[in-house]
Design a protein around this motif. Structure first.
Motif, PDB file in Angstrom:
ATOM      1  N   LEU A 230       7.274  -0.746   2.223  1.00 46.16           N
ATOM      2  CA  LEU A 230       8.713  -0.982   2.231  1.00 46.16           C
ATOM      3  C   LEU A 230       9.171  -1.535   0.888  1.00 46.16           C
ATOM      4  N   LEU A 231      10.272  -0.997   0.375  1.00 50.49           N
ATOM      5  CA  LEU A 231      10.917  -1.522  -0.829  1.00 50.49           C
ATOM      6  C   LEU A 231      12.379  -1.777  -0.512  1.00 50.49           C
ATOM      7  N   VAL A 232      12.815  -3.015  -0.685  1.00 53.42           N
ATOM      8  CA  VAL A 232      14.226  -3.381  -0.513  1.00 53.42           C
ATOM      9  C   VAL A 232      14.837  -3.494  -1.910  1.00 53.42           C
ATOM     10  N   ALA A 352       5.122  -4.756   0.991  1.00 51.57           N
ATOM     11  CA  ALA A 352       6.586  -4.794   0.970  1.00 51.57           C
ATOM     12  C   ALA A 352       7.079  -5.650  -0.181  1.00 51.57           C
ATOM     13  N   LEU A 353       8.052  -5.128  -0.930  1.00 51.07           N
ATOM     14  CA  LEU A 353       8.621  -5.816  -2.070  1.00 51.07           C
ATOM     15  C   LEU A 353      10.139  -5.741  -2.023  1.00 51.07           C
ATOM     16  N   LEU A 377       3.202  -0.028  -4.492  1.00 46.74           N
ATOM     17  CA  LEU A 377       3.197  -0.019  -3.032  1.00 46.74           C
ATOM     18  C   LEU A 377       2.335   1.114  -2.474  1.00 46.74           C
ATOM     19  N   LEU A 378       2.251   2.216  -3.172  1.00 50.11           N
ATOM     20  CA  LEU A 378       1.463   3.338  -2.672  1.00 50.11           C
ATOM     21  C   LEU A 378      -0.023   3.186  -2.978  1.00 50.11           C
ATOM     22  N   VAL A 390       6.415 -12.674  -6.694  1.00 50.61           N
ATOM     23  CA  VAL A 390       6.433 -14.067  -6.240  1.00 50.61           C
ATOM     24  C   VAL A 390       6.581 -14.083  -4.720  1.00 50.61           C
ATOM     25  N   GLY A 391       6.104 -15.160  -4.112  1.00 48.62           N
ATOM     26  CA  GLY A 391       6.173 -15.261  -2.656  1.00 48.62           C
ATOM     27  C   GLY A 391       7.475 -15.837  -2.156  1.00 48.62           C
ATOM     28  N   ALA A 392       8.244 -16.469  -3.038  1.00 50.52           N
ATOM     29  CA  ALA A 392       9.518 -17.065  -2.641  1.00 50.52           C
ATOM     30  C   ALA A 392      10.393 -17.218  -3.877  1.00 50.52           C
TER      31      ALA A 392
END
Length: 419
Positions: A230-232, A352-353, A377-378, A390-392
């Motif tokens: 997933l990419l947002v 997911a990013l 992602l692939l 980064v995680g947050a």
């Protein structure tokens, strides 16, 4: 104020339309957001043989990508040394290197996929709005020369010859850069991705995102979609989604107006070399022409009467021959601007990013970040991402900062460019 509408929507040679999503579908990569980042990612992923779905809540390029100035810049708003000071030398130079070559990527994609977006690679002029602005440009020039960039400092006389106005104190010319019709460019990316087999859907907002086992489940309209990755890529135009919260980032409005096409007898001296321009002012403004000979002026702020009044005054101040020029279009868009003016790649879960925060530099960075994110992602390999994920990400008082930006722009523009 009478709404004159977007020039880019009225002049785009590239057209694109897609149906709303329906039914139950599955894919390797699902992209949310049909702007530069999302469409570039979809094109890259389908080119790698992936099964790709892209959801756009409105129409392709509806957000900031279709409201952009159209400058294909090399680098960020920040000078390259500042990027290194913030990220550290290794990470900073990695980002600087990616962004230095990002215009090459943009113009290569345009040529490869025959995108009709008025591409012109005449460089950009970073204009000194004041003497201190010229000092800043000379410092930036020294930093870029150390990185072998093809940049040149112009004095006030040379700048006047290149722009057609004596209203600036000098400029930095960057030969790597150029201009495009931004909505046509993003539509061309979408069209190319669809031609290669990607499935794109408009008027299809993601309403809920959850993780089930090793897949992402995305709900949109009455459809349920399953995706391995997933990419947002919604940036400043992100809408709330159930079960997934993304950081609130300050937003900046950016306003533009365009004249009617001008005859050569009126406009032959205005940007005769075809460069796109932006200035060193804290409340930044931009200047360019399009293929039809329109002059387009922009500045920070929304499309209220205050900004429109400023823009008309500014245009006449810079170019007295345009004092009575017909204004045919005026529009605004939103910019996602992090506190340090650096973009972010946020890891929002397994495979997911989310990418955001270009601070007004969406075309070249968005194209490069989108392609790199799709590959990561692939393949599961993050090593070629421009930035470490980064995680947050936490912004202090983003709503207040947005209000401060807008109030500052209105106050400056209310009194600026008055004779």
């Amino acid at each position: 104020m009478r709404d004159l509408g977007s020039l880019w929507r009225d002049s785009a040679a590239e057209t694109f339309s897609a149906p709303p999503v329906s039914g139950d579908l599955s894919c390797d990569l699902l992209v949310i957001g049909g702007g530069f980042t999302g469409c570039s990612a979809a094109l890259k992923a389908v080119g790698q043989g992936a099964d790709v779905i892209l959801l756009e809540s409105d129409t392709i390029g509806h957000g900031g990508s279709g409201r952009n100035v159209g400058l294909v810049n090399a680098g960020l708003w920040l000078p390259p040394d500042t990027v290194c000071d913030t990220l550290g030398t290794e990470a900073g130079e990695r980002l600087n290197t990616v962004l230095a070559s990002a215009p090459d990527l943009v113009f290569d994609l345009i040529a490869r996929h025959d995108i009709a977006c008025e591409p012109r690679r005449a460089g950009t002029l970073h204009l000194a709005h004041a003497p201190r602005g010229l000092a800043q440009l000379k410092a930036r020039h020294a930093q870029l020369i150390r990185r072998n960039a093809p940049v040149t400092v112009l004095d006030q006389t040379e700048t006047a010859a290149r722009t057609g106005t004596s209203g600036f104190h000098g400029a930095l010319h960057d030969a790597r850069a150029g201009t495009v019709q931004p909505l046509a460019y993003v539509r061309g990316l979408a069209r190319a991705a669809r031609d290669m087999g990607a499935r794109l859907f408009e008027n299809s907002a993601a309403s809920a995102i959850t993780r089930q086992g090793d897949h992402w489940i995305i709900r949109s309209n009455d459809a349920t979609l399953r995706a391995k990755a997933l990419l947002v890529a919604t940036n400043a135009y992100h809408r709330p989604v159930a079960h997934m919260t993304l950081p609130h980032v300050p937003k900046v409005n950016y306003f533009q107006l365009a004249t009617a096409p001008l005859g050569n007898n009126i406009s032959r001296d205005i940007l005769p070399g075809g460069e796109g321009c932006w200035d060193t002012g804290l409340i930044m403004s931009s200047l360019r022409r399009d293929a039809a000979g329109r002059v387009i002026l922009g500045g920070m702020g929304d499309d209220t009467g205050v900004q429109a009044g400023w823009a008309r005054r500014k245009l006449a101040q810079l170019f007295p021959q345009l004092a009575d020029a017909e204004i045919t279009h005026q529009w605004a868009g939103q910019i996602s601007m992090t506190s340090d003016h650096l973009p972010r790649i946020l890891r929002i879960g397994p495979d997911a990013l989310s990418i955001f925060g270009y601070s007004g530099r969406g075309i070249a960075p968005g194209t490069a970040f989108g392609q790199a994110a799709a590959h990561a992602l692939l393949t599961g390999d993050d090593s070629h991402l421009p930035l470490d994920p980064v995680g947050a990400h936490i912004e202090r008082l983003p709503g207040l900062k947005t209000a401060i930006y807008e109030t500052g722009a209105r106050l400056v523009h209310a009194v600026s460019a008055r004779r």
